[in-house]
Write a protein that holds these residues in place. Structure first.
Motif, PDB file in Angstrom:
ATOM      1  N   PHE A   1       0.917  -1.281  -0.095  1.00 52.40           N
ATOM      2  CA  PHE A   1       0.080  -0.085  -0.227  1.00 52.40           C
ATOM      3  C   PHE A   1       0.656   1.271  -0.136  1.00 52.40           C
ATOM      4  O   PHE A   1       1.967   1.305   0.724  1.00 52.40           O
ATOM      5  CB  PHE A   1      -0.909   0.180   1.171  1.00 52.40           C
ATOM      6  N   TYR A   2       0.341   2.163  -0.710  1.00 53.84           N
ATOM      7  CA  TYR A   2       0.915   3.539  -0.650  1.00 53.84           C
ATOM      8  C   TYR A   2       0.003   4.523  -0.405  1.00 53.84           C
ATOM      9  O   TYR A   2      -0.993   4.741  -1.098  1.00 53.84           O
ATOM     10  CB  TYR A   2       1.599   3.580  -1.981  1.00 53.84           C
ATOM     11  N   ALA A   3       0.186   5.401   0.611  1.00 54.66           N
ATOM     12  CA  ALA A   3      -0.758   6.230   1.218  1.00 54.66           C
ATOM     13  C   ALA A   3      -0.314   7.818   0.657  1.00 54.66           C
ATOM     14  O   ALA A   3       1.007   7.983   1.311  1.00 54.66           O
ATOM     15  CB  ALA A   3      -0.814   6.222   2.517  1.00 54.66           C
ATOM     16  N   PHE A   4      -0.887   8.480   0.290  1.00 50.67           N
ATOM     17  CA  PHE A   4      -0.606   9.820  -0.209  1.00 50.67           C
ATOM     18  C   PHE A   4      -1.431  10.907   0.450  1.00 50.67           C
ATOM     19  O   PHE A   4      -2.723  10.836   0.796  1.00 50.67           O
ATOM     20  CB  PHE A   4      -0.830   9.964  -1.994  1.00 50.67           C
ATOM     21  N   GLU A   5      -0.763  12.230   0.680  1.00 53.36           N
ATOM     22  CA  GLU A   5      -1.671  13.379   1.085  1.00 53.36           C
ATOM     23  C   GLU A   5      -1.085  14.493   0.311  1.00 53.36           C
ATOM     24  O   GLU A   5      -0.097  14.538  -0.408  1.00 53.36           O
ATOM     25  CB  GLU A   5      -1.356  13.440   2.846  1.00 53.36           C
ATOM     26  N   LEU A   6      -1.722  15.670   0.934  1.00 55.42           N
ATOM     27  CA  LEU A   6      -1.372  17.010   0.195  1.00 55.42           C
ATOM     28  C   LEU A   6      -0.036  17.282   0.763  1.00 55.42           C
ATOM     29  O   LEU A   6       0.630  16.870   1.650  1.00 55.42           O
ATOM     30  CB  LEU A   6      -2.203  18.248   0.605  1.00 55.42           C
ATOM     31  N   GLN A   7       0.487  17.999  -0.093  1.00 52.62           N
ATOM     32  CA  GLN A   7       2.089  18.566  -0.131  1.00 52.62           C
ATOM     33  C   GLN A   7       2.162  18.990   1.247  1.00 52.62           C
ATOM     34  O   GLN A   7       1.422  20.018   1.638  1.00 52.62           O
ATOM     35  CB  GLN A   7       2.558  19.179  -1.367  1.00 52.62           C
ATOM     36  N   LYS A   8       3.308  18.640   2.136  1.00 49.24           N
ATOM     37  CA  LYS A   8       3.689  19.443   3.286  1.00 49.24           C
ATOM     38  C   LYS A   8       5.030  19.900   3.178  1.00 49.24           C
ATOM     39  O   LYS A   8       5.889  19.398   2.289  1.00 49.24           O
ATOM     40  CB  LYS A   8       3.670  18.467   4.493  1.00 49.24           C
ATOM     41  N   SER A   9       5.433  20.996   3.818  1.00 47.38           N
ATOM     42  CA  SER A   9       6.571  21.581   3.937  1.00 47.38           C
ATOM     43  C   SER A   9       7.757  20.535   4.367  1.00 47.38           C
ATOM     44  O   SER A   9       7.731  19.916   5.509  1.00 47.38           O
ATOM     45  CB  SER A   9       6.761  22.964   4.767  1.00 47.38           C
ATOM     46  N   ALA A  10       8.965  20.146   3.539  1.00 44.84           N
ATOM     47  CA  ALA A  10       9.697  19.251   3.937  1.00 44.84           C
ATOM     48  C   ALA A  10      10.987  19.868   4.800  1.00 44.84           C
ATOM     49  O   ALA A  10      11.809  19.078   5.252  1.00 44.84           O
ATOM     50  CB  ALA A  10      10.204  18.648   2.694  1.00 44.84           C
ATOM     51  N   ASN A  11      11.195  21.115   4.674  1.00 46.77           N
ATOM     52  CA  ASN A  11      12.215  21.734   5.219  1.00 46.77           C
ATOM     53  C   ASN A  11      13.491  21.255   4.603  1.00 46.77           C
ATOM     54  O   ASN A  11      14.453  20.855   5.500  1.00 46.77           O
ATOM     55  CB  ASN A  11      11.944  21.746   6.694  1.00 46.77           C
ATOM     56  N   SER A  12      13.566  20.891   3.629  1.00 51.30           N
ATOM     57  CA  SER A  12      14.651  20.242   2.959  1.00 51.30           C
ATOM     58  C   SER A  12      15.897  20.873   2.655  1.00 51.30           C
ATOM     59  O   SER A  12      17.207  20.405   2.820  1.00 51.30           O
ATOM     60  CB  SER A  12      14.159  19.504   1.659  1.00 51.30           C
ATOM     61  N   GLY A  13      15.494  22.162   2.340  1.00 52.54           N
ATOM     62  CA  GLY A  13      16.939  22.980   2.087  1.00 52.54           C
ATOM     63  C   GLY A  13      17.605  23.017   0.663  1.00 52.54           C
ATOM     64  O   GLY A  13      18.535  23.729   0.734  1.00 52.54           O
ATOM     65  N   CYS A  14      17.215  22.099   0.208  1.00 50.32           N
ATOM     66  CA  CYS A  14      17.738  21.801  -1.306  1.00 50.32           C
ATOM     67  C   CYS A  14      16.778  21.276  -2.220  1.00 50.32           C
ATOM     68  O   CYS A  14      15.639  20.777  -1.931  1.00 50.32           O
ATOM     69  CB  CYS A  14      18.863  20.934  -1.239  1.00 50.32           C
ATOM     70  N   GLY A  15      16.869  21.356  -3.573  1.00 53.73           N
ATOM     71  CA  GLY A  15      16.041  20.885  -4.642  1.00 53.73           C
ATOM     72  C   GLY A  15      14.958  21.897  -4.932  1.00 53.73           C
ATOM     73  O   GLY A  15      14.839  23.060  -4.447  1.00 53.73           O
ATOM     74  N   LEU A  16      14.169  21.831  -5.931  1.00 54.15           N
ATOM     75  CA  LEU A  16      13.245  22.600  -6.391  1.00 54.15           C
ATOM     76  C   LEU A  16      11.963  22.466  -5.494  1.00 54.15           C
ATOM     77  O   LEU A  16      11.426  21.549  -5.261  1.00 54.15           O
ATOM     78  CB  LEU A  16      12.878  22.101  -7.918  1.00 54.15           C
ATOM     79  N   GLN A  17      11.599  23.687  -4.986  1.00 55.40           N
ATOM     80  CA  GLN A  17      10.182  23.912  -4.506  1.00 55.40           C
ATOM     81  C   GLN A  17       9.523  24.892  -5.191  1.00 55.40           C
ATOM     82  O   GLN A  17       9.894  25.944  -5.742  1.00 55.40           O
ATOM     83  CB  GLN A  17      10.417  24.371  -2.879  1.00 55.40           C
ATOM     84  N   VAL A  18       8.240  24.671  -5.199  1.00 51.07           N
ATOM     85  CA  VAL A  18       7.280  25.544  -5.751  1.00 51.07           C
ATOM     86  C   VAL A  18       6.180  26.156  -4.910  1.00 51.07           C
ATOM     87  O   VAL A  18       5.498  25.290  -4.042  1.00 51.07           O
ATOM     88  CB  VAL A  18       6.574  25.072  -7.037  1.00 51.07           C
ATOM     89  N   PHE A  19       6.015  27.025  -4.824  1.00 46.91           N
ATOM     90  CA  PHE A  19       5.100  27.963  -3.835  1.00 46.91           C
ATOM     91  C   PHE A  19       4.002  28.730  -4.590  1.00 46.91           C
ATOM     92  O   PHE A  19       4.070  29.127  -5.794  1.00 46.91           O
ATOM     93  CB  PHE A  19       5.692  28.873  -3.157  1.00 46.91           C
ATOM     94  N   ASP A  20       2.913  28.750  -4.059  1.00 45.28           N
ATOM     95  CA  ASP A  20       1.474  29.273  -4.839  1.00 45.28           C
ATOM     96  C   ASP A  20       1.531  30.910  -4.385  1.00 45.28           C
ATOM     97  O   ASP A  20       2.710  31.271  -3.715  1.00 45.28           O
ATOM     98  CB  ASP A  20       0.464  28.942  -4.675  1.00 45.28           C
ATOM     99  N   GLY A  21       0.753  31.562  -4.836  1.00 46.20           N
ATOM    100  CA  GLY A  21       0.742  33.032  -4.478  1.00 46.20           C
ATOM    101  C   GLY A  21       0.519  33.435  -3.030  1.00 46.20           C
ATOM    102  O   GLY A  21       1.052  34.523  -2.810  1.00 46.20           O
ATOM    103  N   ALA A  22       0.097  32.716  -2.415  1.00 49.35           N
ATOM    104  CA  ALA A  22       0.123  32.836  -0.874  1.00 49.35           C
ATOM    105  C   ALA A  22       1.088  32.292  -0.082  1.00 49.35           C
ATOM    106  O   ALA A  22       1.310  32.303   1.059  1.00 49.35           O
ATOM    107  CB  ALA A  22      -1.216  32.307  -0.312  1.00 49.35           C
ATOM    108  N   GLY A  23       2.280  31.815  -0.894  1.00 47.19           N
ATOM    109  CA  GLY A  23       3.594  31.185  -0.132  1.00 47.19           C
ATOM    110  C   GLY A  23       3.286  30.111   0.328  1.00 47.19           C
ATOM    111  O   GLY A  23       4.152  29.422   1.199  1.00 47.19           O
ATOM    112  N   GLN A  24       2.272  29.222  -0.148  1.00 45.05           N
ATOM    113  CA  GLN A  24       1.991  27.797   0.282  1.00 45.05           C
ATOM    114  C   GLN A  24       2.808  26.738  -0.409  1.00 45.05           C
ATOM    115  O   GLN A  24       2.690  26.889  -1.593  1.00 45.05           O
ATOM    116  CB  GLN A  24       0.454  27.595   0.662  1.00 45.05           C
TER     117      GLN A  24
END
Length: 224
Positions: free
Chosen positions: A100-123
């Protein structure tokens, strides 16, 4: 969308949208089926089923990987508490493993590297450091083999149970149930309608069951 970022894969499926949050892998686990209390082959041998543990998610999406024919009996969602659990029927008379693979809405990973995309509200809507909900294909089928690119691992998000009944005479006999199952077949998804039996009490409570085709979102879970 007048402006922003959109990324699609080779098949045209939207993978990243700067205004909509992607899904990310929350959890992965394996289980083994047990005998069903009510569904049998036409010869009266008990089929297998599996009940998932309740898992927490604000948008619970569950994908399965199974080499035996499997059907989604439905989900129980507790929206106020953000949890869900699922039951699956498997056309096998002996225990089989399921992943089984359970998915949910994207959460902040605080990874500090790699590509991150934010919406207009900064989410945060996408984080490359997370394991994403990667759509490989969408299947609507009453039967057949659907080939996919080789060299990948696939899981399926299945629509609720679909198929049809045949009312026996007299109706007190086990009811023939024509269920549409799907299974992993190497780098393909095989869909087939299989006839088995269910008790009249179950059939009488499930009159909304009729449907001509199974729907499945095929997810690329390679290295997940």
């Amino acid at each position: 969308m007048p402006a922003g970022l959109r990324v699609r894969n080779d098949d045209g499926f939207l993978q990243i949208d700067s205004e909509n949050r992607n899904l990310m892998l929350r959890n992965k686990w394996s289980g083994t089926t047990t005998a069903s209390p009510q569904f049998t082959t036409t010869g009266g041998v008990l089929l297998q089923r599996i009940l998932t543990p309740s898992f927490s998610s604000d948008c619970p999406v569950l994908a399965v990987r199974c080499d035996s024919p499997i059907a989604n009996m439905g989900a129980v969602r507790d929206q106020p508490n953000g949890t869900a659990s699922y039951e699956f029927l498997v056309y096998s008379t002996t225990p089989v493993p399921i992943t089984f693979y359970a998915f949910e809405l994207q959460k902040s990973a605080n990874s500090g590297c790699g590509l991150q995309v934010f919406d207009g509200a900064g989410q945060l809507v996408f984080d490359a450091a997370q394991k994403q909900f990667r759509v490989e294909s969408y299947i609507v089928s009453g039967g057949g083999v659907h080939n996919l690119p080789a060299g990948k691992t696939y899981a399926m998000v299945l629509s609720d149970l679909c198929g049809s009944f045949t009312q026996p005479s007299p109706p007190s006999q086990p009811w023939p149930l024509h269920t549409i199952f799907a299974r992993n077949a190497g780098s393909a998804i095989a869909v087939e309608q299989i006839t088995h039996h269910c008790p009249p009490t179950w059939a009488g409570a499930s009159q909304g069951f009729y449907s001509g085709a199974l729907q499945a979102v095929v997810i690329d879970v390679t290295n997940y």
